[in-house]
Design a protein around this motif. Structure first.
Motif: not given
Ligand code: WTA
Length: 647
Positions: A418, A469, A473, A496
């Motif tokens: 992340t 998103p 990311m 995700y």
């Protein structure tokens, strides 16, 4: 679901509203009401300087995101040069504290610029330029952030390999990324003794023939082997090199050009090269750093992690320097020369924000609060935690004994992938609950789902997934797009898959429950069970191995290995030592099993699959699950007895 006892967490009732000192916090009331796109648009324009402004906020073609399209910038310019140009050259960028007592250095932003320029020019001399991949294998010396920023200045993607990793681990990263240059040091200080790094680098380079040049930073006096034609002492190579920034411009990089790779363990033996790019990453880490840690001009910030991990990249190097903050950088261990070393550092530099991992907090807890009491810690205003779920006891101890019973504790949840903090309380807004990571940051849209991908009801545990998103990311796994799809996007298409279990309470606060896959978390270090298994079976005496984690009071989890030796032999105490050493050599000391259980057979299903769940249950000494599919149920009792003996 995970290791944590959901019932115990559900009964955690303590609440800590924002203290009055945080009334003018960077994130105040109304913060969460902002429109995410407008927020990230504004942060993108204001938080960093662009050579060419971006034209499009983001493009989302699942599972690939791009941010700040069309923008050109340089991470080093943003972290260093612009602060000097704005007149902050005399501000301390970091107070570096070496492990040997008294070994200190204050590096101002102007000093940092000169050091980075000199390093960049030295790299240029050995052929590093835009797109040259560079591996960095250094301890916590000033040259570590300097080398990273020098690479960023030139547009050369770096990968930093944690100093505790073995030659094999280093070589596999160098080879996977195709690094042509390696930056290392002679040895690093560890509990008063020099720990050689260059010999490990040498061994790695014998299996990584792509490395043309190796720059070696001098840190100790130890004798260091150098290979003529390949190895150069940094102090010699840089001796007559220009350090004037005017003659070493920052390369204008596209927002989506790679900044670095960070390798992390997954569910196979091969670590994944997580790709981070320049624009979104920098905006993401600097923005979260600013709001989560409530950064002011006067902040003295200390993230006591190692730069060799993502935490150090995002919240020692790129985020804080981009924000022009004064930080502390400490080279050594917390108990050298005594267990109050950290508190001595906090007092001397007047640290206002401290960010560390639960495993470190539990270690200090075990040592007792008297070490902290020897020092004046009243400068501390805010505390942070990262790396693993924090148990409420450790949280409360941290706030009480380190935070003077006033400082808020922000439990920040995120991952290598992340890039930036995604779930965290905000000190001026959130009512804190010990053990909870609070709410998603702006624009972050997590969900907790069941086996079929349906959202669970509040209070129930499930799989944590992410939908929209976010700027920092990951942009994929280096060289392996199909693994990127398989790892993160195949279980629940469109979402995700984080790999953690979680639950959300009625207030919308998140409680992280630990990993739900074959990744272990030992002292905040991610280690794959499969990686340790393959290191074990690599030993010629081992027929088969299965690895799992058990809970551990200090390290969060500890590694338990079940091993079957060839020829059905019984393992000796010597065999335990040899196998642990073998794992240290293959991966690094951090992956050494705490317990090794020798067993004539591993429990398998009739179709021959090792029953890991069962082994985990034995390791946790919990109740055994269903064993009816087991080929030979008597194996379990046998292993249980042996496990008890090995514990
Ligand atoms: C765990 C470290 C609970 C989690 C930044 C995640 C946490 C993994 C927390 C990532 C937290 C990290 N609460 N669990 N506050 N922070 N984790 O890639 O399992 O080294 O998936 O990144 O650590 O580890 P990584």
């Amino acid at each position: 679901m995970g290791d944590r006892n959901i019932d115990a967490l559900l009964s955690e009732q303590r609440r800590y509203p924002p203290p009055p000192e945080f009334a003018d916090a960077n994130a105040g009331p109304g913060f969460y009401e902002q429109d995410p796109d407008a927020f990230w648009e504004r942060e993108g324009r204001e938080r960093v300087d662009w050579f060419t402004p971006f034209s499009t906020l983001r493009e989302w073609t699942p599972p690939y995101a791009k941010w700040y399209l069309g923008g050109k910038l340089n991470a080093c310019y943003n972290c260093v040069d612009r602060h000097v140009e704005a007149g902050a050259g005399d501000k301390v960028a970091f107070h570096w504290e070496g492990e040997p007592v008294g070994d200190r250095l204050a590096v101002t932003y102007a000093d940092l610029q000169r050091r980075v320029v000199r390093f960049a020019n030295t790299l240029k001399k050995i052929g590093v330029g835009r797109g040259t991949n560079v591996a960095i294998y250094l301890g916590m010396v000033p040259d570590l952030p300097v080398a990273m920023l020098a690479c960023a200045r030139l547009g050369a993607p770096h990968t930093v390999v944690f100093g505790g990793f073995s030659a094999d681990s280093l070589a596999s990263r160098i080879n996977d990324m195709g690094c042509q240059v390696l930056i290392t040091q002679d040895a690093s200080w560890r509990r008063g003794r020099p720990l050689p790094l260059k010999p490990v680098a040498d061994e790695a380079m014998t299996n990584a023939p792509g490395v043309r040049r190796c720059l070696v930073v001098r840190r100790t006096e130890v004798d260091t082997p150098m290979t003529a034609g390949r190895d150069l002492w940094y102090h010699e190579a840089s001796a007559h090199v220009d350090d004037d920034a005017a003659n070493c411009p920052c390369e204008p990089m596209d927002a989506e050009d790679p900044l670095f790779l960070m390798y992390t363990s997954g569910t196979t033996a091969k670590p994944k090269g997580i790709v981070h790019t320049t624009g979104g990453y920098l905006v993401g880490v600097a923005t979260t750093h600013h709001y989560v840690f409530d950064i002011k001009q006067s902040t003295v910030y200390w993230c006591a992690a190692d730069i060799g991990w993502i935490t150090g990249h995002s919240y020692i190097v790129y985020g804080p320097l981009c924000n022009g903050v004064t930080s502390v950088l400490y080279e050594g261990t917390p108990d050298f020369p005594d267990k109050d070393r950290w508190w001595d550092i906090v007092e001397r530099y007047g640290v206002t924000v401290l960010y560390t991992a639960p495993t470190a907090i539990r270690t200090h807890m075990k040592w007792g609060p008297e070490f902290a009491r020897r020092h004046d810690l009243s400068s501390i205003r805010l505390l942070g935690s990262v790396g693993e779920p924090i148990n409420p006891e450790a949280w409360v101890w941290y706030r009480t004994h380190i935070g003077g019973g006033r400082a808020p504790v922000v439990d920040t949840w995120w991952q290598t992938e992340t890039g930036m903090i995604l779930i965290s309380p905000l000190p001026g807004v959130s009512t804190l609950k010990p053990g909870s990571a609070g709410r998603p940051f702006i624009g972050v849209t997590p969900s907790v789902v069941d086996d079929h991908g349906y959202p669970v009801t509040p209070g129930e545990g499930g799989f944590l997934v992410l939908r929209e998103p976010w700027p920092a990311m990951l942009r994929g796994i280096h060289g392996d797009p199909s693994r990127y799809l398989a790892t993160y996007w195949s279980r629940f298409p469109g979402d995700y898959l984080v790999g953690d279990g979680a639950r959300v309470d009625d207030d919308g606060d998140y409680w992280l429950l630990g990993r739900i896959d074959d990744v272990m978390n030992v002292s905040g270090h991610r280690i794959s069970t499969v990686e340790v298994e393959s290191a074990l079976v690599d030993d010629p005496t081992v027929a088969e191995a299965a690895v799992c984690a058990r809970p551990d009071e200090l390290t969060g989890q500890a590694i338990v290995a079940y091993v079957t030796l060839k020829g059905g032999r019984d393992g000796s105490r010597q065999a335990v030592a040899t196998l642990r050493q073998h794992v240290a050599e293959k991966i690094g000391r951090l992956a050494m099993p705490a317990n090794i259980v020798f067993t004539p057979e591993l429990p398998k299903t009739r179709s021959g699959k090792i029953m890991r769940r069962l082994l985990r249950d034995i390791a946790e000494e919990g109740t055994l699950g269903d064993t009816t599919t087991l080929a030979d149920p008597s194996v379990v009792e046998e292993i249980r007895t042996r496990a008890a003996a090995a514990a």
